[in-house]
Design a protein around this motif. Structure first.
Motif, PDB file in Angstrom:
ATOM      1  N   ALA A 154      -2.186  -4.085  -2.904  1.00 57.19           N
ATOM      2  CA  ALA A 154      -1.737  -5.169  -2.034  1.00 57.19           C
ATOM      3  C   ALA A 154      -2.951  -5.979  -1.586  1.00 57.19           C
ATOM      4  CB  ALA A 154      -0.999  -4.615  -0.819  1.00 57.19           C
ATOM      5  N   CYS A 156      -5.262  -8.693   0.675  1.00 64.68           N
ATOM      6  CA  CYS A 156      -5.439  -8.846   2.125  1.00 64.68           C
ATOM      7  C   CYS A 156      -6.421  -9.969   2.410  1.00 64.68           C
ATOM      8  CB  CYS A 156      -5.943  -7.533   2.735  1.00 64.68           C
ATOM      9  SG  CYS A 156      -6.361  -7.649   4.489  1.00 64.68           S
ATOM     10  N   PRO A 179       3.979 -12.207  11.850  1.00 62.12           N
ATOM     11  CA  PRO A 179       4.308 -12.718  10.513  1.00 62.12           C
ATOM     12  C   PRO A 179       3.096 -12.992   9.635  1.00 62.12           C
ATOM     13  CG  PRO A 179       4.678 -14.394  12.194  1.00 62.12           C
ATOM     14  CD  PRO A 179       4.454 -13.106  12.916  1.00 62.12           C
ATOM     15  N   TYR A 182      -1.939  -8.524  10.235  1.00 59.18           N
ATOM     16  CA  TYR A 182      -1.676  -7.088  10.114  1.00 59.18           C
ATOM     17  C   TYR A 182      -2.582  -6.297  11.052  1.00 59.18           C
ATOM     18  CZ  TYR A 182      -1.556  -2.404   8.026  1.00 59.18           C
ATOM     19  OH  TYR A 182      -1.443  -1.048   7.830  1.00 59.18           O
ATOM     20  N   ASN A 205      -1.340  -9.798   6.692  1.00 61.09           N
ATOM     21  CA  ASN A 205      -0.491  -8.770   6.086  1.00 61.09           C
ATOM     22  C   ASN A 205      -0.295  -9.045   4.597  1.00 61.09           C
ATOM     23  OD1 ASN A 205       1.874 -10.467   5.663  1.00 61.09           O
ATOM     24  ND2 ASN A 205       2.255 -10.317   7.871  1.00 61.09           N
ATOM     25  N   ALA A 206       0.138  -8.033   3.874  1.00 59.69           N
ATOM     26  CA  ALA A 206       0.201  -8.122   2.418  1.00 59.69           C
ATOM     27  C   ALA A 206       1.179  -9.181   1.942  1.00 59.69           C
ATOM     28  CB  ALA A 206       0.568  -6.753   1.834  1.00 59.69           C
ATOM     29  N   GLU A 207       2.335  -9.302   2.608  1.00 62.94           N
ATOM     30  CA  GLU A 207       3.341 -10.260   2.172  1.00 62.94           C
ATOM     31  C   GLU A 207       2.827 -11.693   2.318  1.00 62.94           C
ATOM     32  OE1 GLU A 207       3.819  -7.847   4.356  1.00 62.94           O
ATOM     33  OE2 GLU A 207       5.041  -6.440   3.161  1.00 62.94           O
ATOM     34  N   TRP A 208       2.260 -12.009   3.484  1.00 65.49           N
ATOM     35  CA  TRP A 208       1.742 -13.353   3.714  1.00 65.49           C
ATOM     36  C   TRP A 208       0.571 -13.640   2.769  1.00 65.49           C
ATOM     37  CZ3 TRP A 208      -2.886 -15.580   5.053  1.00 65.49           C
ATOM     38  CH2 TRP A 208      -2.839 -16.905   5.484  1.00 65.49           C
ATOM     39  N   THR A 209      -0.314 -12.664   2.599  1.00 67.59           N
ATOM     40  CA  THR A 209      -1.454 -12.855   1.719  1.00 67.59           C
ATOM     41  C   THR A 209      -1.012 -13.118   0.295  1.00 67.59           C
ATOM     42  OG1 THR A 209      -2.842 -11.421   3.101  1.00 67.59           O
ATOM     43  CG2 THR A 209      -3.584 -11.815   0.851  1.00 67.59           C
ATOM     44  N   THR A 210      -0.040 -12.353  -0.183  1.00 61.03           N
ATOM     45  CA  THR A 210       0.461 -12.544  -1.544  1.00 61.03           C
ATOM     46  C   THR A 210       1.017 -13.944  -1.737  1.00 61.03           C
ATOM     47  OG1 THR A 210       0.987 -10.193  -1.753  1.00 61.03           O
ATOM     48  CG2 THR A 210       2.088 -11.689  -3.283  1.00 61.03           C
ATOM     49  N   ALA A 211       1.728 -14.438  -0.729  1.00 58.90           N
ATOM     50  CA  ALA A 211       2.332 -15.768  -0.822  1.00 58.90           C
ATOM     51  C   ALA A 211       1.285 -16.877  -0.779  1.00 58.90           C
ATOM     52  CB  ALA A 211       3.345 -15.960   0.306  1.00 58.90           C
TER      53      ALA A 211
END
Length: 224
Positions: A154, A156, A179, A182, A205-211
């Motif tokens: 993931a 970061c 949101p 992390y 966080n991983a989700e925001w970073t990925t996006a």
């Protein structure tokens, strides 16, 4: 080589500057005394005056051309810590040239050189970088075996933010429910950080970073 001091038992961590012959030797001897040692080197690779450069299909010793062992214990030291297959004698025909053009051979003694070959390579890079390295080396099968590890990672986003006036939010580290964030931590609160002002480290966080993996750094720093 190592001078004793009254408070030597208090020394536990040592930095060694330079990774030529003396640097790793000092590292070995210090570790035998129970020290935790880190060697720092400004060049791209260790070796110092014995450094070699890669050339197509081989390597070239551009520094010292060989080394000798005045102390009879030195070859045993090398064998113990480097392995007896890491160096060998050079049977080269070495001569001196006099000003009048005459030549005479070097004195008889054993001259050693490193044997630049690898039976095994250990890659400690992160899986994604290791996969790229394997692909570039023509090892597609090995690269394919890394795909599962790569997909499990993931990303970061990380920001180091400096405040001229220290903050006191009531904590020095927090695992956030946010949101974007992390983690946030007062890095200046850690031992040995005598900072001017205060440094905080923020992890996305991983989700925001990925996006937003390929987004402009300056854009998101301003938004945070």
């Amino acid at each position: 080589m190592f001078n004793e001091a009254p408070d030597r038992h208090l020394i536990r961590r040592t930095a060694v500057i330079g990774s030529g012959i003396a640097g790793p030797t000092a590292e070995i001897l210090l570790k035998e005394q129970g020290q935790s040692v880190t060697v720092f080197e400004k060049s791209r690779a260790p070796g110092g005056r014995l450094a070699a450069k890669r050339v197509p299909g081989s390597s070239a010793d551009i520094g010292a051309q060989y080394f000798t062992a005045r102390n009879p214990a030195f070859p045993d030291f090398l064998t113990r810590y480097a392995g007896d297959d890491s160096f060998t004698t050079w049977p080269g025909r070495l001569v001196f040239q006099h000003r009048d053009g005459r030549r005479e051979p070097f004195p008889e003694e054993e001259r050693y050189v490193g044997t630049p070959r690898f039976d095994r390579v250990v890659v400690t890079a992160p899986p994604a970088q290791a996969g790229d390295l394997m692909q570039a080396s023509g090892l597609e099968e090995v690269a394919a075996r890394l795909e599962q590890s790569i997909s499990a990672l993931a990303p970061c986003w990380a920001v180091a933010a400096h405040f001229s006036q220290p903050l006191d939010p009531g904590f020095d580290g927090i695992r956030c429910q946010h949101p974007v964030l992390y983690w946030a931590a007062n890095n200046s609160s850690k031992p040995g950080r005598e900072d001017s002002g205060q440094w905080w480290v923020l992890h996305g966080n991983a989700e925001w970073t990925t996006a937003h993996l390929d987004a402009s750094r300056s854009r998101w720093v301003r938004s945070w």
